[in-house]
Design an enzyme around this catalytic site. Structure first.
Site, PDB file in Angstrom:
ATOM      1  N   ALA A  53       6.033 -12.469 -10.800  1.00 45.66           N
ATOM      2  CA  ALA A  53       7.411 -13.008 -11.679  1.00 45.66           C
ATOM      3  C   ALA A  53       7.593 -12.511  -9.894  1.00 45.66           C
ATOM      4  CB  ALA A  53       7.636 -12.267 -12.529  1.00 45.66           C
ATOM      5  N   THR A  66      12.118  -7.851  -8.348  1.00 45.67           N
ATOM      6  CA  THR A  66      12.816  -8.373  -6.395  1.00 45.67           C
ATOM      7  C   THR A  66      11.953  -8.111  -5.144  1.00 45.67           C
ATOM      8  OG1 THR A  66      13.149  -5.897  -7.004  1.00 45.67           O
ATOM      9  CG2 THR A  66      15.595  -7.872  -7.781  1.00 45.67           C
ATOM     10  N   GLU A 121      13.962  -6.427 -12.439  1.00 43.23           N
ATOM     11  CA  GLU A 121      14.115  -7.361 -11.807  1.00 43.23           C
ATOM     12  C   GLU A 121      13.106  -8.096 -10.906  1.00 43.23           C
ATOM     13  OE1 GLU A 121      16.277  -9.586 -13.577  1.00 43.23           O
ATOM     14  OE2 GLU A 121      17.420  -8.225 -14.500  1.00 43.23           O
ATOM     15  N   ILE A 129       8.952  -9.887  -4.030  1.00 43.44           N
ATOM     16  CA  ILE A 129       9.310 -10.805  -3.517  1.00 43.44           C
ATOM     17  C   ILE A 129       9.842 -11.305  -2.857  1.00 43.44           C
ATOM     18  CG2 ILE A 129       7.513 -13.387  -3.791  1.00 43.44           C
ATOM     19  CD1 ILE A 129       6.178 -11.688  -6.124  1.00 43.44           C
ATOM     20  N   LEU A 155       5.398  -3.952   0.424  1.00 41.23           N
ATOM     21  CA  LEU A 155       5.330  -2.294  -0.241  1.00 41.23           C
ATOM     22  C   LEU A 155       5.258  -1.503   0.863  1.00 41.23           C
ATOM     23  CD1 LEU A 155       2.706  -3.413  -2.880  1.00 41.23           C
ATOM     24  CD2 LEU A 155       5.460  -2.698  -3.384  1.00 41.23           C
ATOM     25  N   LYS A 179       9.507 -19.927 -14.726  1.00 39.01           N
ATOM     26  CA  LYS A 179      10.708 -18.576 -15.225  1.00 39.01           C
ATOM     27  C   LYS A 179      12.024 -19.228 -15.982  1.00 39.01           C
ATOM     28  CE  LYS A 179      11.177 -14.000 -14.175  1.00 39.01           C
ATOM     29  NZ  LYS A 179      11.134 -12.985 -13.143  1.00 39.01           N
ATOM     30  N   GLY A 233      -2.869  -8.961   4.511  1.00 43.71           N
ATOM     31  CA  GLY A 233      -3.084  -9.770   3.980  1.00 43.71           C
ATOM     32  C   GLY A 233      -2.562 -10.421   2.430  1.00 43.71           C
ATOM     33  N   ALA A 249       2.898  -9.872   1.143  1.00 48.61           N
ATOM     34  CA  ALA A 249       3.832  -9.934   1.824  1.00 48.61           C
ATOM     35  C   ALA A 249       3.179 -10.550   3.828  1.00 48.61           C
ATOM     36  CB  ALA A 249       4.375  -8.631   2.694  1.00 48.61           C
TER      37      ALA A 249
HETATM   38  P1  FAD Z   1      -0.331  -5.439  -0.642  1.00 51.09           P
HETATM   39  O1  FAD Z   1      -0.906  -6.785  -1.786  1.00 51.09           O
HETATM   40  O2  FAD Z   1      -0.809  -4.259  -1.112  1.00 51.09           O
HETATM   41  O3  FAD Z   1      -1.474  -5.662   0.229  1.00 51.09           O
HETATM   42  C1  FAD Z   1      -2.019  -5.502   1.355  1.00 51.09           C
HETATM   43  C2  FAD Z   1      -2.827  -6.037   2.410  1.00 51.09           C
HETATM   44  O4  FAD Z   1      -3.146  -5.062   3.711  1.00 51.09           O
HETATM   45  C3  FAD Z   1      -4.413  -6.349   2.001  1.00 51.09           C
HETATM   46  O5  FAD Z   1      -4.726  -7.249   1.955  1.00 51.09           O
HETATM   47  C4  FAD Z   1      -5.122  -4.976   2.183  1.00 51.09           C
HETATM   48  O6  FAD Z   1      -6.265  -5.816   2.536  1.00 51.09           O
HETATM   49  C5  FAD Z   1      -4.812  -4.901   3.950  1.00 51.09           C
HETATM   50  N1  FAD Z   1      -4.951  -3.501   4.498  1.00 51.09           N
HETATM   51  C6  FAD Z   1      -4.618  -2.371   3.806  1.00 51.09           C
HETATM   52  N2  FAD Z   1      -5.230  -1.023   4.358  1.00 51.09           N
HETATM   53  C7  FAD Z   1      -5.636  -1.876   5.286  1.00 51.09           C
HETATM   54  C8  FAD Z   1      -6.875  -1.369   6.724  1.00 51.09           C
HETATM   55  N3  FAD Z   1      -6.994   0.083   6.595  1.00 51.09           N
HETATM   56  N4  FAD Z   1      -7.279  -2.392   7.230  1.00 51.09           N
HETATM   57  C9  FAD Z   1      -7.186  -3.422   7.381  1.00 51.09           C
HETATM   58  N5  FAD Z   1      -6.602  -4.193   5.819  1.00 51.09           N
HETATM   59  C10 FAD Z   1      -5.309  -3.168   5.107  1.00 51.09           C
HETATM   60  N6  FAD Z   1       6.875  -7.869  -7.263  1.00 51.09           N
HETATM   61  C11 FAD Z   1       7.598  -8.915  -7.147  1.00 51.09           C
HETATM   62  O7  FAD Z   1       8.706  -9.891  -7.095  1.00 51.09           O
HETATM   63  N7  FAD Z   1       7.424  -9.539  -9.104  1.00 51.09           N
HETATM   64  C12 FAD Z   1       6.693  -8.670  -9.552  1.00 51.09           C
HETATM   65  O8  FAD Z   1       6.474  -9.166 -10.855  1.00 51.09           O
HETATM   66  C13 FAD Z   1       5.865  -6.960  -9.086  1.00 51.09           C
HETATM   67  N8  FAD Z   1       5.375  -6.781 -10.004  1.00 51.09           N
HETATM   68  C14 FAD Z   1       4.886  -5.329  -9.389  1.00 51.09           C
HETATM   69  C15 FAD Z   1       4.098  -4.821 -10.699  1.00 51.09           C
HETATM   70  C16 FAD Z   1       3.963  -3.374 -10.267  1.00 51.09           C
HETATM   71  C17 FAD Z   1       3.520  -2.109 -10.772  1.00 51.09           C
HETATM   72  C18 FAD Z   1       3.828  -3.087  -8.735  1.00 51.09           C
HETATM   73  C19 FAD Z   1       3.242  -2.325  -7.909  1.00 51.09           C
HETATM   74  C20 FAD Z   1       4.109  -4.167  -7.765  1.00 51.09           C
HETATM   75  C21 FAD Z   1       4.782  -5.565  -8.517  1.00 51.09           C
HETATM   76  N9  FAD Z   1       5.762  -6.024  -7.168  1.00 51.09           N
HETATM   77  C22 FAD Z   1       6.335  -7.217  -8.173  1.00 51.09           C
HETATM   78  C23 FAD Z   1       5.377  -5.876  -6.097  1.00 51.09           C
HETATM   79  C24 FAD Z   1       4.290  -7.002  -5.216  1.00 51.09           C
HETATM   80  O9  FAD Z   1       3.329  -6.931  -5.875  1.00 51.09           O
HETATM   81  C25 FAD Z   1       4.512  -6.715  -4.206  1.00 51.09           C
HETATM   82  O10 FAD Z   1       5.846  -6.471  -3.548  1.00 51.09           O
HETATM   83  C26 FAD Z   1       3.716  -8.108  -3.176  1.00 51.09           C
HETATM   84  O11 FAD Z   1       2.817  -7.754  -3.712  1.00 51.09           O
HETATM   85  C27 FAD Z   1       3.343  -7.718  -1.885  1.00 51.09           C
HETATM   86  O12 FAD Z   1       2.379  -6.591  -1.346  1.00 51.09           O
HETATM   87  P2  FAD Z   1       2.175  -6.746  -0.123  1.00 51.09           P
HETATM   88  O13 FAD Z   1       1.384  -7.926   0.585  1.00 51.09           O
HETATM   89  O14 FAD Z   1       3.466  -5.819   0.613  1.00 51.09           O
HETATM   90  O15 FAD Z   1       0.833  -5.270  -0.271  1.00 51.09           O
END
Ligand code: FAD
Length: 503
Positions: free
Chosen positions: A59, A347, A345, A349, A336, A87, A22, A25
């Site tokens: 961003a 990218t 950049e 999101i 991720l 932005k 959650g 993504a």
């Molecule tokens: P996460 O936010 O890590 O969410 C993972 C989810 O899975 C969480 O809810 C967690 O609780 C759950 N989960 C994991 N394991 C378990 C388990 N065992 N049981 C139950 N639940 C679990 N993107 C941009 O577009 N612009 C930016 O400026 C940007 N800056 C960034 C800077 C950095 C340093 C990094 C690393 C990334 C950046 N990104 C950016 C990418 C962006 O952060 C991600 O694409 C976005 O936050 C989506 O993350 P996610 O939902 O895939 O993962």
């Protein structure tokens, strides 16, 4: 997660969608699927408060504005809820060389002729001493420089948002729950796959509950519990081109007015972001552990933040690259879990949004077909390769040679697709967008010029213009932009009037 076990079972019409994770993504996927197909599907989202989210990713790029339009999200409500600001682009500071800056804006620069882009006319003007900076002919870039903003008629201003990632997930959660998504709190400890089909049958939680589904969307972030651990899809590592593999993030109090652009400040071994929100500033340093240690990077970050830190810096490790397949069997990885290049950049999101839109276009209501899966994977791969090339450009084309990090980036072999683009621009000033490529010609031109590539020549169409005509042409574009920008309110004033968060 402890292990993955196998049972028998088969593919079937998709009625039950299980979203694992959650973060941004997971909730973006939940919001879109429930808005479009919520009445026909049973949608569950599993997340763990204890594990939490990556907590960065603030961003965005203009495509998010369109995503929200598809979902009929009210912009003012969204911006107030996520303490968002506008932005207009990214300010690259010290990238071309130490103390040399440029802006990559979301705008179009000048006016193209059908035979030749505006850069050819600008190039000739530059040679003849008639043209100003390339950015003088771009409304969004000039507005960013002046820290001004307003919505203009007929979508006359291209913009994106800076947003609070935690608040965004909360906002989308409320939206999704209103459209029927059931949220399940719990830790995923096991994934059961079918020995017959290789598809995922169920996810087991630490409570002992088994969550069954027809389609599983892996949004578990870097852990990639489904696509990586259960489905065993390999990861293609691109660190030979993208050196950065670490980041440290810290939030600080705002000390001044929010600027309408992301700041990207180059260091000797990486770069630092500054993302101004209504209530605070997001900061972080992205660096390569081959060139700097964690302590050194954190020190460089903390020496360059303004305002009191609201937390201790948090280190995040990653491998730049992409899953070889993002969809395998009945498991689709978004966010991720599917891969991560780096944030330069903004990218990521956008890629989440593209993955979701693509899923909606190929939604396997009657069962998953391998040809859909193959098409999906092919499109996703092409898309990420284009973005990868654009990101490598920022490091490879630079006049910096002050540290091993920059020297190695300058001297590395880049993918042939990128080499060709750079050579073509350097020799002829031409850039062609490959179909469906995210970054259009104008982005490539802004960044290539910004990073210090000046074309050797320009198109003959520009030579057909005499000095007076060319001067008038350039002058009228600049004059009209200057006039518009001078009439815009300050970005800070506009945000306060339009979408001030109750805090
Ligand atoms: P996460 O936010 O890590 O969410 C993972 C989810 O899975 C969480 O809810 C967690 O609780 C759950 N989960 C994991 N394991 C378990 C388990 N065992 N049981 C139950 N639940 C679990 N993107 C941009 O577009 N612009 C930016 O400026 C940007 N800056 C960034 C800077 C950095 C340093 C990094 C690393 C990334 C950046 N990104 C950016 C990418 C962006 O952060 C991600 O694409 C976005 O936050 C989506 O993350 P996610 O939902 O895939 O993962």
């Amino acid at each position: 997660m402890e292990h993955s076990k196998q049972t028998t079972g088969g593919a079937r019409p998709v009625r039950r969608v299980v979203i694992a994770g959650g973060g941004t993504a997971g909730w973006m996927a939940a919001a879109c699927i429930s808005k479009v197909l919520g009445k026909r599907l049973d949608i569950k989202l599993i997340e763990s408060d204890e594990i939490g989210t990556v907590g960065v990713g603030e961003a965005t790029i203009p495509t998010l504005v369109h995503f929200h339009k598809l979902l009929e999200i009210n912009e003012q409500e969204f911006m107030a809820a996520t303490k968002a600001t506008f932005k207009l682009g990214i300010s690259f500071e010290g990238w071309r060389n130490v103390k040399e800056d440029y802006i990559h804006s979301f705008g179009m620069t000048g006016t193209d002729h059908w035979t030749a882009g505006f850069q050819h006319f600008w190039h000739k003007g530059r040679e003849r001493g008639l043209a100003g900076d390339y950015g003088d002919y771009c409304l969004e870039l000039r507005a960013a420089q002046e820290k001004r903003f307003a919505h203009l008629p007929r979508d006359g201003m291209n913009y994106a948002y800076h947003l609070d990632a935690t608040a965004y997930a909360r906002f989308l959660r409320q939206f999704s729950e209103r459209h029927g998504v059931q949220r399940i709190e719990g830790k995923i400890v096991d994934v059961t796959t079918s020995a017959l089909t290789g598809h995922i049958r169920s996810i087991t939680l630490d409570s002992g509950a088994d969550i069954e589904g027809d389609l599983f969307i892996d949004c578990t972030g870097f852990r990639a519990l489904l696509i990586g651990q259960a489905m065993k899809v390999d990861y293609e590592d691109w660190s030979q081109w993208l050196f950065n593999d670490s980041a440290a993030a810290v939030q600080t109090m705002s000390v001044g007015e929010a600027v309408p652009y992301t700041r990207s400040i180059a260091h000797g071994f990486g770069w630092q972001w500054r993302i101004p929100l209504q209530h605070r500033v997001g900061n972080g340093i992205v660096f390569s552990s081959r060139y700097a240690g964690e302590e050194q990077a954190i020190q460089a970050l903390m020496d360059n933040v303004e305002g009191e830190a609201l937390m201790k810096p948090r280190v995040i490790k990653f491998t730049p690259g992409q899953r070889r397949q993002v969809w395998k069997g009945n498991c689709l990885a978004i966010g991720l879990a599917s891969g991560f290049l780096e944030p330069i950049e903004s990218t990521s999101i956008h890629l989440i949004q593209r993955s979701i839109v693509r899923l909606m276009q190929m939604f396997p209501s009657d069962g998953i077909s391998q040809s859909d899966v193959d098409e999906y994977n092919k499109q996703a791969w092409t898309e990420i390769e284009h973005i990868r090339d654009f990101i490598i450009l920022h490091y490879h084309v630079t006049n910096r040679g002050d540290t091993p990090y920059w020297r190695d980036a300058r001297n590395m072999d880049v993918p042939a697709s990128l080499r060709h683009k750079i050579d073509l621009f350097r020799e002829t000033g031409r850039v062609f967008r490959i179909s469906n490529e995210l970054f259009a010609e104008n982005s490539w031109i802004q960044v290539m010029l910004g990073q210090g590539v000046m074309p050797a020549s320009h198109h003959q169409a520009a030579d057909l213009m005499g000095d007076i005509e060319l001067s008038q042409f350039l002058g009228s574009i600049k004059g009209s932009i200057d006039k518009t920008v001078s009439q815009l309110p300050s970005h800070q004033q506009y945000v306060e009037r339009y979408c001030k968060s109750p805090m």
